[in-house]
Design a protein around this motif. Sequence first.
Motif, PDB file in Angstrom:
ATOM      1  N   GLY A  25       0.808  -1.210   0.000  1.00  0.00           N
ATOM      2  CA  GLY A  25       0.000   0.000   0.000  1.00  0.00           C
ATOM      3  C   GLY A  25       0.840   1.258   0.000  1.00  0.00           C
ATOM      4  N   TYR A  26       0.148   2.389   0.041  1.00  0.00           N
ATOM      5  CA  TYR A  26       0.799   3.694  -0.089  1.00  0.00           C
ATOM      6  C   TYR A  26       1.853   3.932   0.989  1.00  0.00           C
ATOM      7  CZ  TYR A  26       1.350   8.747  -0.480  1.00  0.00           C
ATOM      8  OH  TYR A  26       1.875   9.999  -0.625  1.00  0.00           O
ATOM      9  N   ILE A  27       1.490   3.735   2.242  1.00  0.00           N
ATOM     10  CA  ILE A  27       2.460   3.909   3.330  1.00  0.00           C
ATOM     11  C   ILE A  27       3.163   2.598   3.626  1.00  0.00           C
ATOM     12  CG2 ILE A  27       0.792   3.521   5.189  1.00  0.00           C
ATOM     13  CD1 ILE A  27       3.703   6.073   5.203  1.00  0.00           C
ATOM     14  N   GLY A  28       2.482   1.464   3.344  1.00  0.00           N
ATOM     15  CA  GLY A  28       3.055   0.160   3.650  1.00  0.00           C
ATOM     16  C   GLY A  28       4.360  -0.106   2.937  1.00  0.00           C
ATOM     17  N   LYS A  29       4.448   0.247   1.659  1.00  0.00           N
ATOM     18  CA  LYS A  29       5.673  -0.011   0.904  1.00  0.00           C
ATOM     19  C   LYS A  29       6.846   0.782   1.481  1.00  0.00           C
ATOM     20  CE  LYS A  29       4.400   3.417  -2.637  1.00  0.00           C
ATOM     21  NZ  LYS A  29       3.938   3.582  -4.033  1.00  0.00           N
ATOM     22  N   ARG A  30       6.548   1.945   2.014  1.00  0.00           N
ATOM     23  CA  ARG A  30       7.596   2.759   2.635  1.00  0.00           C
ATOM     24  C   ARG A  30       8.028   2.161   3.975  1.00  0.00           C
ATOM     25  NH1 ARG A  30       4.417   6.144  -0.458  1.00  0.00           N
ATOM     26  NH2 ARG A  30       5.537   7.811  -1.553  1.00  0.00           N
ATOM     27  N   ILE A  31       7.065   1.611   4.701  1.00  0.00           N
ATOM     28  CA  ILE A  31       7.387   0.971   5.976  1.00  0.00           C
ATOM     29  C   ILE A  31       8.277  -0.240   5.756  1.00  0.00           C
ATOM     30  CG2 ILE A  31       6.410  -0.269   7.940  1.00  0.00           C
ATOM     31  CD1 ILE A  31       3.955   1.566   7.750  1.00  0.00           C
ATOM     32  N   VAL A  32       7.977  -1.032   4.730  1.00  0.00           N
ATOM     33  CA  VAL A  32       8.811  -2.193   4.426  1.00  0.00           C
ATOM     34  C   VAL A  32      10.247  -1.753   4.182  1.00  0.00           C
ATOM     35  CG1 VAL A  32       9.261  -4.039   2.750  1.00  0.00           C
ATOM     36  CG2 VAL A  32       6.916  -3.578   3.505  1.00  0.00           C
ATOM     37  N   ARG A  33      10.429  -0.763   3.348  1.00  0.00           N
ATOM     38  CA  ARG A  33      11.776  -0.301   3.011  1.00  0.00           C
ATOM     39  C   ARG A  33      12.472   0.301   4.227  1.00  0.00           C
ATOM     40  NH1 ARG A  33       9.060   2.318  -2.238  1.00  0.00           N
ATOM     41  NH2 ARG A  33       9.083   0.485  -3.602  1.00  0.00           N
ATOM     42  N   ALA A  80      15.913  -0.933   5.961  1.00  0.00           N
ATOM     43  CA  ALA A  80      17.009   0.014   6.154  1.00  0.00           C
ATOM     44  C   ALA A  80      17.430   0.088   7.611  1.00  0.00           C
ATOM     45  CB  ALA A  80      16.604   1.397   5.650  1.00  0.00           C
ATOM     46  N   GLU A  81      16.479  -0.142   8.513  1.00  0.00           N
ATOM     47  CA  GLU A  81      16.756  -0.102   9.947  1.00  0.00           C
ATOM     48  C   GLU A  81      17.446  -1.383  10.421  1.00  0.00           C
ATOM     49  OE1 GLU A  81      16.791   2.083  13.442  1.00  0.00           O
ATOM     50  OE2 GLU A  81      16.192   2.704  11.418  1.00  0.00           O
ATOM     51  N   GLY A  82      17.496  -2.375   9.543  1.00  0.00           N
ATOM     52  CA  GLY A  82      18.159  -3.628   9.883  1.00  0.00           C
ATOM     53  C   GLY A  82      17.249  -4.671  10.482  1.00  0.00           C
ATOM     54  N   HIS A  83      15.932  -4.420  10.459  1.00  0.00           N
ATOM     55  CA  HIS A  83      14.993  -5.408  10.972  1.00  0.00           C
ATOM     56  C   HIS A  83      14.877  -6.587  10.002  1.00  0.00           C
ATOM     57  CE1 HIS A  83      14.062  -2.451  13.894  1.00  0.00           C
ATOM     58  NE2 HIS A  83      13.222  -1.742  13.165  1.00  0.00           N
ATOM     59  N   GLU A  84      14.696  -7.782  10.547  1.00  0.00           N
ATOM     60  CA  GLU A  84      14.373  -8.938   9.719  1.00  0.00           C
ATOM     61  C   GLU A  84      12.918  -8.777   9.303  1.00  0.00           C
ATOM     62  OE1 GLU A  84      14.171 -13.787  10.216  1.00  0.00           O
ATOM     63  OE2 GLU A  84      15.586 -12.628  11.422  1.00  0.00           O
ATOM     64  N   THR A  85      12.696  -8.456   8.057  1.00  0.00           N
ATOM     65  CA  THR A  85      11.389  -7.964   7.611  1.00  0.00           C
ATOM     66  C   THR A  85      10.637  -9.000   6.787  1.00  0.00           C
ATOM     67  OG1 THR A  85      12.292  -5.709   7.571  1.00  0.00           O
ATOM     68  CG2 THR A  85      10.215  -6.091   6.407  1.00  0.00           C
ATOM     69  N   TYR A  86       9.417  -9.283   7.232  1.00  0.00           N
ATOM     70  CA  TYR A  86       8.509 -10.172   6.533  1.00  0.00           C
ATOM     71  C   TYR A  86       7.352  -9.331   5.975  1.00  0.00           C
ATOM     72  CZ  TYR A  86      10.886 -13.926   9.101  1.00  0.00           C
ATOM     73  OH  TYR A  86      11.821 -14.782   9.621  1.00  0.00           O
ATOM     74  N   VAL A  87       6.849  -9.715   4.822  1.00  0.00           N
ATOM     75  CA  VAL A  87       5.721  -9.022   4.206  1.00  0.00           C
ATOM     76  C   VAL A  87       4.633 -10.050   3.917  1.00  0.00           C
ATOM     77  CG1 VAL A  87       4.927  -7.567   2.310  1.00  0.00           C
ATOM     78  CG2 VAL A  87       7.284  -7.353   3.142  1.00  0.00           C
ATOM     79  N   LEU A  88       3.430  -9.779   4.412  1.00  0.00           N
ATOM     80  CA  LEU A  88       2.323 -10.700   4.164  1.00  0.00           C
ATOM     81  C   LEU A  88       1.924 -10.630   2.700  1.00  0.00           C
ATOM     82  CD1 LEU A  88       0.407 -12.665   5.730  1.00  0.00           C
ATOM     83  CD2 LEU A  88      -1.269 -10.804   5.675  1.00  0.00           C
TER      84      LEU A  88
END
Length: 325
Positions: free
Chosen positions: A27-35, A39-47
């Motif tokens: 989504g609009y803000i979601g794609k920015r949150i993922v990135r 960038a913050e170094g979190h192990e990031t999962y996307v549903l």
Amino acid sequence: MGDVGEERNGVCVSGGKTRVLVVGGTGYIGKRIVRACLAEGHETYVLQRPEIGLDIEKVQMLMSFKKLGAKLVEGSFSDHRSLVSAVKLADVVISAMSGVHFRSHNILLQLKLIDAIKEAGNVKRFLPSEYGMDPSRMGKALPPGRETFDEKMEVRKAIEAAGIPHTYVLGACFAAYFAGNLSQMETLIPPKETVNIYGDGNVKVVFVDEDDMARYIAKTVNDPRTVNKTVYVRPPDNVLTHMELVGIWEKLSGKELHKTHVHAQDFLSNMKYMEKAEQAGIGHFYHIYYEGCLTDYEVGEDEEASKLYPQVKYTRMDHYLRIFL
């Protein structure tokens, strides 16, 4: 799933990283949150929801997340077990599902997500879809727009009743929708000749670059100072009146705009002829620009994002508006 790692400052980390699941990542803000999380170094999962179907842009976006290091997790809101399984992978869940100005699937999906978090039992932090006005302060908002805030409060009530640790991040207008157009309706670029000014134009409004909002969100997820707290995004240099915002553009463009002041009664007069969603949007706009609902209360340094995270060099609106020159 393997070793879940140790717990640090109230957030479980694996291999020194916080595991974050973003729901609504395309989504609009979601794609920015993922990135921002990556960038913050979190192990990031996307549903990755099956409803994506043949939406090629969203599929390509998900693939781009994979290239950046995110992990895609299949899950559906119509399959509770799959949702629970996805949630079990994460220490933190961030909801970025977009909402509309009337009761929609958004609140129902968030309530389903809360049920999954409750059953999974491992989530150390949940950030629900917020990011705008504080719903706890909008009990007297004009209908039908008040439904948006009522729904968000219903989600909050469910979170807190379930005892889920949480952080609410909110408090600003997204620059692409409110600053680049000098807060004009029906356009996303600055006007060339005339500009409508709401009331006397001296009500303070908060503007934020969407990427900055995402960076603040990513910062909060493993910060013990923000557990069960509200974080307000109120960068001091971006707390501007409407007249100040217009003045910034006039200085940058070297051209003075003709100003028409729109009185509150005139602004609201056409609501009855609009569709429900439009009425809600007008009501929200009214509360921001005529009543100052983003700035009519005090925020402490320990709950304001730019004070909590001074390392985030946020985008000032005088810089943001340069893209339109």
